[in-house]
Structure formats: C-alpha cells, structure tokens
Design a protein around this motif. Structure first.
Motif, PDB file in Angstrom:
ATOM      1  N   ILE A   1      27.052  13.872  26.569  1.00  0.00           N
ATOM      2  CA  ILE A   1      26.088  14.472  25.706  1.00  0.00           C
ATOM      3  C   ILE A   1      26.908  15.859  25.337  1.00  0.00           C
ATOM      4  O   ILE A   1      26.831  16.199  24.344  1.00  0.00           O
ATOM      5  N   LYS A   2      27.454  16.550  26.586  1.00  0.00           N
ATOM      6  CA  LYS A   2      28.219  17.703  26.275  1.00  0.00           C
ATOM      7  C   LYS A   2      29.436  17.414  25.128  1.00  0.00           C
ATOM      8  O   LYS A   2      29.783  18.536  24.352  1.00  0.00           O
ATOM      9  N   THR A   3      30.058  16.476  25.404  1.00  0.00           N
ATOM     10  CA  THR A   3      31.156  16.100  24.676  1.00  0.00           C
ATOM     11  C   THR A   3      30.798  16.034  23.077  1.00  0.00           C
ATOM     12  O   THR A   3      31.622  16.579  22.241  1.00  0.00           O
ATOM     13  N   ILE A   4      29.675  15.275  22.900  1.00  0.00           N
ATOM     14  CA  ILE A   4      29.210  15.020  21.441  1.00  0.00           C
ATOM     15  C   ILE A   4      28.774  16.334  20.870  1.00  0.00           C
ATOM     16  O   ILE A   4      28.983  16.560  19.814  1.00  0.00           O
ATOM     17  N   GLY A   5      27.997  17.301  21.725  1.00  0.00           N
ATOM     18  CA  GLY A   5      27.522  18.267  21.431  1.00  0.00           C
ATOM     19  C   GLY A   5      28.651  19.304  20.993  1.00  0.00           C
ATOM     20  O   GLY A   5      28.456  20.197  20.180  1.00  0.00           O
ATOM     21  N   LEU A   6      29.846  19.338  21.718  1.00  0.00           N
ATOM     22  CA  LEU A   6      30.866  20.382  21.380  1.00  0.00           C
ATOM     23  C   LEU A   6      31.392  19.646  20.084  1.00  0.00           C
ATOM     24  O   LEU A   6      31.929  20.466  19.113  1.00  0.00           O
ATOM     25  N   ALA A   7      31.699  18.370  19.878  1.00  0.00           N
ATOM     26  CA  ALA A   7      32.170  17.726  18.773  1.00  0.00           C
ATOM     27  C   ALA A   7      31.402  18.218  17.551  1.00  0.00           C
ATOM     28  O   ALA A   7      31.827  18.315  16.387  1.00  0.00           O
ATOM     29  N   VAL A   8      30.152  18.422  17.645  1.00  0.00           N
ATOM     30  CA  VAL A   8      29.309  18.515  16.463  1.00  0.00           C
ATOM     31  C   VAL A   8      29.400  20.186  16.243  1.00  0.00           C
ATOM     32  O   VAL A   8      29.404  20.561  15.235  1.00  0.00           O
ATOM     33  N   PHE A   9      29.103  20.816  17.396  1.00  0.00           N
ATOM     34  CA  PHE A   9      28.849  22.203  17.277  1.00  0.00           C
ATOM     35  C   PHE A   9      30.256  23.049  16.704  1.00  0.00           C
ATOM     36  O   PHE A   9      29.960  23.995  15.988  1.00  0.00           O
ATOM     37  N   VAL A  10      31.140  22.607  17.218  1.00  0.00           N
ATOM     38  CA  VAL A  10      32.459  23.488  17.055  1.00  0.00           C
ATOM     39  C   VAL A  10      32.732  23.465  15.326  1.00  0.00           C
ATOM     40  O   VAL A  10      32.948  24.479  14.543  1.00  0.00           O
ATOM     41  N   PRO A  11      32.731  22.042  14.733  1.00  0.00           N
ATOM     42  CA  PRO A  11      32.829  22.110  13.049  1.00  0.00           C
ATOM     43  C   PRO A  11      31.918  22.924  12.450  1.00  0.00           C
ATOM     44  O   PRO A  11      31.990  23.632  11.396  1.00  0.00           O
ATOM     45  N   LEU A  12      30.608  22.769  12.909  1.00  0.00           N
ATOM     46  CA  LEU A  12      29.439  23.462  12.234  1.00  0.00           C
ATOM     47  C   LEU A  12      29.768  25.066  12.365  1.00  0.00           C
ATOM     48  O   LEU A  12      29.530  25.878  11.531  1.00  0.00           O
ATOM     49  N   ALA A  13      30.273  25.625  13.529  1.00  0.00           N
ATOM     50  CA  ALA A  13      30.272  26.774  13.640  1.00  0.00           C
ATOM     51  C   ALA A  13      31.404  27.348  12.570  1.00  0.00           C
ATOM     52  O   ALA A  13      31.382  28.320  12.009  1.00  0.00           O
ATOM     53  N   LEU A  14      32.623  26.556  12.644  1.00  0.00           N
ATOM     54  CA  LEU A  14      33.654  27.068  11.716  1.00  0.00           C
ATOM     55  C   LEU A  14      33.214  26.991  10.163  1.00  0.00           C
ATOM     56  O   LEU A  14      33.628  27.765   9.454  1.00  0.00           O
ATOM     57  N   PHE A  15      32.412  26.062  10.038  1.00  0.00           N
ATOM     58  CA  PHE A  15      31.871  26.132   8.536  1.00  0.00           C
ATOM     59  C   PHE A  15      31.051  27.264   8.238  1.00  0.00           C
ATOM     60  O   PHE A  15      31.439  27.704   7.277  1.00  0.00           O
ATOM     61  N   ALA A  16      30.060  27.418   9.277  1.00  0.00           N
ATOM     62  CA  ALA A  16      29.286  28.791   9.089  1.00  0.00           C
ATOM     63  C   ALA A  16      30.318  29.936   8.692  1.00  0.00           C
ATOM     64  O   ALA A  16      29.958  30.991   8.064  1.00  0.00           O
ATOM     65  N   ILE A  17      31.161  30.181   9.542  1.00  0.00           N
ATOM     66  CA  ILE A  17      32.088  31.443   9.681  1.00  0.00           C
ATOM     67  C   ILE A  17      32.715  31.423   8.166  1.00  0.00           C
ATOM     68  O   ILE A  17      32.745  32.338   7.555  1.00  0.00           O
ATOM     69  N   VAL A  18      33.330  30.138   7.730  1.00  0.00           N
ATOM     70  CA  VAL A  18      34.035  30.131   6.620  1.00  0.00           C
ATOM     71  C   VAL A  18      33.001  30.450   5.515  1.00  0.00           C
ATOM     72  O   VAL A  18      33.318  31.245   4.343  1.00  0.00           O
ATOM     73  N   PHE A  19      32.039  29.865   5.475  1.00  0.00           N
ATOM     74  CA  PHE A  19      30.892  30.047   4.360  1.00  0.00           C
ATOM     75  C   PHE A  19      30.500  31.322   4.352  1.00  0.00           C
ATOM     76  O   PHE A  19      30.325  31.873   3.215  1.00  0.00           O
ATOM     77  N   ALA A  20      30.137  32.124   5.342  1.00  0.00           N
ATOM     78  CA  ALA A  20      29.910  33.348   5.563  1.00  0.00           C
ATOM     79  C   ALA A  20      31.099  34.299   5.019  1.00  0.00           C
ATOM     80  O   ALA A  20      30.778  35.348   4.231  1.00  0.00           O
ATOM     81  N   ALA A  21      32.059  34.220   5.262  1.00  0.00           N
ATOM     82  CA  ALA A  21      33.336  34.961   4.713  1.00  0.00           C
ATOM     83  C   ALA A  21      33.597  34.682   3.256  1.00  0.00           C
ATOM     84  O   ALA A  21      33.787  35.651   2.387  1.00  0.00           O
ATOM     85  N   MET A  22      33.356  33.576   2.695  1.00  0.00           N
ATOM     86  CA  MET A  22      33.447  33.261   1.390  1.00  0.00           C
ATOM     87  C   MET A  22      32.334  34.050   0.521  1.00  0.00           C
ATOM     88  O   MET A  22      32.692  34.727  -0.718  1.00  0.00           O
ATOM     89  N   TYR A  23      31.074  34.052   0.971  1.00  0.00           N
ATOM     90  CA  TYR A  23      30.064  34.718   0.229  1.00  0.00           C
ATOM     91  C   TYR A  23      29.846  36.101   0.755  1.00  0.00           C
ATOM     92  O   TYR A  23      28.657  36.638   0.685  1.00  0.00           O
ATOM     93  N   GLU A  24      30.460  36.666   1.424  1.00  0.00           N
ATOM     94  CA  GLU A  24      30.239  38.074   2.058  1.00  0.00           C
ATOM     95  C   GLU A  24      30.112  39.031   0.980  1.00  0.00           C
ATOM     96  O   GLU A  24      29.221  40.077   0.922  1.00  0.00           O
ATOM     97  N   GLY A  25      30.864  39.176   0.037  1.00  0.00           N
ATOM     98  CA  GLY A  25      30.862  40.137  -0.871  1.00  0.00           C
ATOM     99  C   GLY A  25      29.736  39.939  -2.186  1.00  0.00           C
ATOM    100  O   GLY A  25      29.717  41.006  -2.507  1.00  0.00           O
ATOM    101  N   ASP A  26      29.240  38.894  -1.962  1.00  0.00           N
ATOM    102  CA  ASP A  26      28.157  38.691  -2.904  1.00  0.00           C
ATOM    103  C   ASP A  26      26.925  39.588  -2.869  1.00  0.00           C
ATOM    104  O   ASP A  26      26.380  39.399  -1.917  1.00  0.00           O
TER     105      ASP A  26
END
Length: 95
Positions: free
Chosen positions: A70-95
């Motif tokens: 459960i922890k391994t699956i949770g980590l495998a899902v959380f890390v990509p989502l967190a990275l996506f959120a960071i990149v998404f926020a950085a791309m649209y920060e100036g708008d």
C-alpha cells in the motif's frame, strides 16, 4: 516495516538471505544486523570487518523488513502527481 518471524535464524539466513534483521536479546537490548551470516552458533554482520557476534541462544525475537504494498503504491502515485502539480503551477504562475 519490521515484521516478527518465527523462522529459526539459521534457516532464515540460509534460505531468505535478508539484507537486515532486527534482534531482541534476552538482556533487553535490540540489535540490527546488516547482511547477517551464521558462524557456528552466532550471527555476525557479513558487510563489516568488525565482527560482533550475537549468540543465537540470546535472541528472544527476530524481525525482518517487509515491503508495504500500500505504501509503495501510494508513493508511486503521489510522486508523479506532486511533480505534475509543481510543473503546472510553475507554468501558469505568471498568468
């Protein structure tokens, strides 16, 4: 996660080859041994030049590391989502 095992130490080391074991000793102390190896009636670290044998007769409980699915699956899902959120926020920060 540390999980207790009832497998005798010589059998555990010979068949499962754990990378680390946690031992509870009869005097109340706890010992973690990396890459355990049996030498006679004692367990030693096989990854170190310093050999501090632990007599098997002094061991009251043995625990081994177990991977939590459960922890391994949770980590495998959380890390990509967190990275996506960071990149998404950085791309649209100036708008």
């Amino acid at each position: 996660m540390w999980v207790p095992t009832t497998t005798p130490l010589p059998t555990l080391v010979a068949e499962q080859h754990p990378s680390k074991v946690r031992l509870d000793l009869s005097d109340g102390t706890h010992v973690e041994i990396k890459w355990p190896a049996m030498v006679g009636d004692s367990m030693v670290r096989s990854d170190s030049a310093v050999v501090e044998p632990v007599d098997v007769r002094d061991v009251t409980r043995v625990q081994v590391r177990e991977v939590s699915g459960i922890k391994t699956i949770g980590l495998a899902v959380f890390v990509p989502l967190a990275l996506f959120a960071i990149v998404f926020a950085a791309m649209y920060e100036g708008d």
